[in-house]
Design a protein around this motif. Structure first.
Motif, mmCIF file in Angstrom:
data_model
loop_
_atom_site.group_PDB
_atom_site.id
_atom_site.type_symbol
_atom_site.label_atom_id
_atom_site.label_comp_id
_atom_site.label_asym_id
_atom_site.label_seq_id
_atom_site.Cartn_x
_atom_site.Cartn_y
_atom_site.Cartn_z
ATOM 1 N N LEU A 53 0.829 -1.201 0.000
ATOM 2 C CA LEU A 53 0.000 0.000 0.000
ATOM 3 C C LEU A 53 0.866 1.254 0.000
ATOM 4 N N GLY A 54 2.175 1.060 -0.006
ATOM 5 C CA GLY A 54 3.111 2.181 0.028
ATOM 6 C C GLY A 54 3.986 2.091 1.262
ATOM 7 N N THR A 55 4.756 3.133 1.491
ATOM 8 C CA THR A 55 5.657 3.167 2.628
ATOM 9 C C THR A 55 4.984 3.873 3.793
ATOM 10 N N LEU A 56 5.273 3.405 5.004
ATOM 11 C CA LEU A 56 4.682 3.991 6.202
ATOM 12 C C LEU A 56 5.031 5.472 6.291
ATOM 13 N N SER A 57 4.014 6.296 6.518
ATOM 14 C CA SER A 57 4.226 7.731 6.703
ATOM 15 C C SER A 57 3.111 8.258 7.590
ATOM 16 N N GLU A 58 3.152 9.517 7.892
ATOM 17 C CA GLU A 58 2.159 10.096 8.792
ATOM 18 C C GLU A 58 0.743 9.999 8.224
ATOM 19 N N ASN A 59 0.605 10.088 6.914
ATOM 20 C CA ASN A 59 -0.727 10.005 6.298
ATOM 21 C C ASN A 59 -0.924 8.620 5.679
ATOM 22 N N THR A 60 -0.678 7.586 6.499
ATOM 23 C CA THR A 60 -0.642 6.221 5.984
ATOM 24 C C THR A 60 -1.871 5.817 5.200
ATOM 25 N N GLN A 61 -1.762 5.881 3.922
ATOM 26 C CA GLN A 61 -2.578 5.200 2.925
ATOM 27 C C GLN A 61 -4.061 5.059 3.232
ATOM 28 N N VAL A 62 -4.663 6.089 3.793
ATOM 29 C CA VAL A 62 -6.091 5.999 4.103
ATOM 30 C C VAL A 62 -6.891 5.737 2.829
ATOM 31 N N SER A 63 -6.556 6.420 1.747
ATOM 32 C CA SER A 63 -7.311 6.251 0.497
ATOM 33 C C SER A 63 -7.140 4.836 -0.059
ATOM 34 N N ILE A 64 -5.967 4.255 0.108
ATOM 35 C CA ILE A 64 -5.748 2.894 -0.395
ATOM 36 C C ILE A 64 -6.491 1.889 0.478
ATOM 37 N N LEU A 65 -6.533 2.125 1.770
ATOM 38 C CA LEU A 65 -7.316 1.250 2.641
ATOM 39 C C LEU A 65 -8.790 1.286 2.243
ATOM 40 N N GLU A 66 -9.251 2.464 1.834
ATOM 41 C CA GLU A 66 -10.647 2.588 1.415
ATOM 42 C C GLU A 66 -10.952 1.726 0.197
ATOM 43 N N GLN A 67 -9.959 1.522 -0.667
ATOM 44 C CA GLN A 67 -10.154 0.631 -1.815
ATOM 45 C C GLN A 67 -10.424 -0.792 -1.332
ATOM 46 N N TRP A 68 -9.734 -1.197 -0.279
ATOM 47 C CA TRP A 68 -9.981 -2.527 0.289
ATOM 48 C C TRP A 68 -11.372 -2.576 0.917
ATOM 49 N N HIS A 69 -11.743 -1.508 1.602
ATOM 50 C CA HIS A 69 -13.045 -1.466 2.280
ATOM 51 C C HIS A 69 -14.212 -1.566 1.295
ATOM 52 N N LYS A 70 -14.018 -1.054 0.093
ATOM 53 C CA LYS A 70 -15.097 -1.056 -0.894
ATOM 54 C C LYS A 70 -15.339 -2.425 -1.514
ATOM 55 N N HIS A 71 -14.431 -3.360 -1.283
ATOM 56 C CA HIS A 71 -14.610 -4.694 -1.869
ATOM 57 C C HIS A 71 -15.649 -5.446 -1.040
ATOM 58 N N GLY A 72 -16.812 -5.632 -1.617
ATOM 59 C CA GLY A 72 -17.884 -6.324 -0.909
ATOM 60 C C GLY A 72 -19.165 -6.264 -1.705
ATOM 61 N N LEU A 73 -20.147 -6.974 -1.241
ATOM 62 C CA LEU A 73 -21.429 -7.118 -1.935
ATOM 63 C C LEU A 73 -22.028 -5.785 -2.375
ATOM 64 N N LEU A 74 -22.024 -4.799 -1.494
ATOM 65 C CA LEU A 74 -22.717 -3.542 -1.772
ATOM 66 C C LEU A 74 -22.044 -2.719 -2.866
ATOM 67 N N ASN A 75 -20.767 -2.965 -3.119
ATOM 68 C CA ASN A 75 -20.040 -2.181 -4.120
ATOM 69 C C ASN A 75 -19.648 -2.982 -5.353
ATOM 70 N N LEU A 76 -20.056 -4.238 -5.433
ATOM 71 C CA LEU A 76 -19.733 -5.063 -6.593
ATOM 72 C C LEU A 76 -21.030 -5.463 -7.289
ATOM 73 N N PRO A 77 -21.413 -4.754 -8.338
ATOM 74 C CA PRO A 77 -22.684 -5.035 -9.018
ATOM 75 C C PRO A 77 -22.819 -6.492 -9.457
ATOM 76 N N GLU A 78 -21.699 -7.102 -9.892
ATOM 77 C CA GLU A 78 -21.770 -8.491 -10.346
ATOM 78 C C GLU A 78 -22.150 -9.454 -9.225
ATOM 79 N N CYS A 79 -21.924 -9.042 -7.980
ATOM 80 C CA CYS A 79 -22.248 -9.911 -6.837
ATOM 81 C C CYS A 79 -23.721 -9.796 -6.440
#
Length: 198
Positions: free
Chosen positions: A118-144
């Protein structure tokens, strides 16, 4: 472990996971599926040789149906939301893994695999990239949302989904069908039979 009576020690807890290939990187096709491993464990339990202080830690798609049957065997799924396949995609838990180069990873399977950093550890650690993981699920995957087992697998493993969406879906469906035919239906019939006898 038997000699030291660890199978009956209240201070010891065993967690059973499952070896698998989340990124389909090997050509090996003989991993136990969730359902196959659960079936083996249930057989050992019926034989009375399965330790009581053991918890399962591998049920994903099959967890809720297994719980309804009372065969989830203390499945460990702390920090996981119902609409997510595993804790790594749930916004309820923002655990990250950091390697010796301060590279940040979300899933235990990805640590040291740079393509999944997700990148290198820093003060603003990858919140936006974590959100990409959070979006993986039934409610955000139309095919599911229209898929027969969509509400159970919730998109399956995010890594497998990214690698080969079609294979991920087929594997989940095959696993689910095996569970229904070999475990769920026989258990329901057994319970119904017991009710009709009483």
């Amino acid at each position: 472990m038997k000699e030291n009576e660890l199978f009956h020690d209240e201070h010891v807890s065993f967690h059973i996971g499952r070896v698998d290939d989340r990124t389909f990187s090997s050509k090996y096709r003989h991993y136990f599926t969730e359902a196959e491993l659960l079936e083996k464990i249930l057989k050992y339990t019926e034989m009375g040789i399965f330790p009581k202080n053991t918890r399962l830690a591998f049920l994903h798609s099959l967890l809720y149906l297994s719980e309804r049957l009372g065969i989830s065997m203390n499945q460990f799924h702390q920090g996981r939301n119902k609409m997510h396949y595993c804790w790594s995609t749930t916004p309820q838990d923002n655990t990250i893994y950091i390697d010796h180069n301060l590279e940040v990873y979300r899933c235990t399977y990805t640590v040291e695999k740079k393509e999944h950093s997700l990148g290198t550890l820093s003060e603003n650690t990858q919140v936006s990239i974590l959100e990409q993981w959070h979006k993986h699920g039934l409610l955000n995957l139309p095919e599911c949302q229209n898929f027969r087992i969509g509400t159970y697998c919730n998109g399956g493993c995010r890594l497998s989904h990214m690698e080969d969406h079609n294979r991920n879906c087929q594997d989940e469906k095959d696993n689910f069908d095996y569970f229904l035919n070999k475990i769920f239906i026989p258990n329901v019939l057994k319970k119904l039979s017991a009710l009709s006898l009483s």
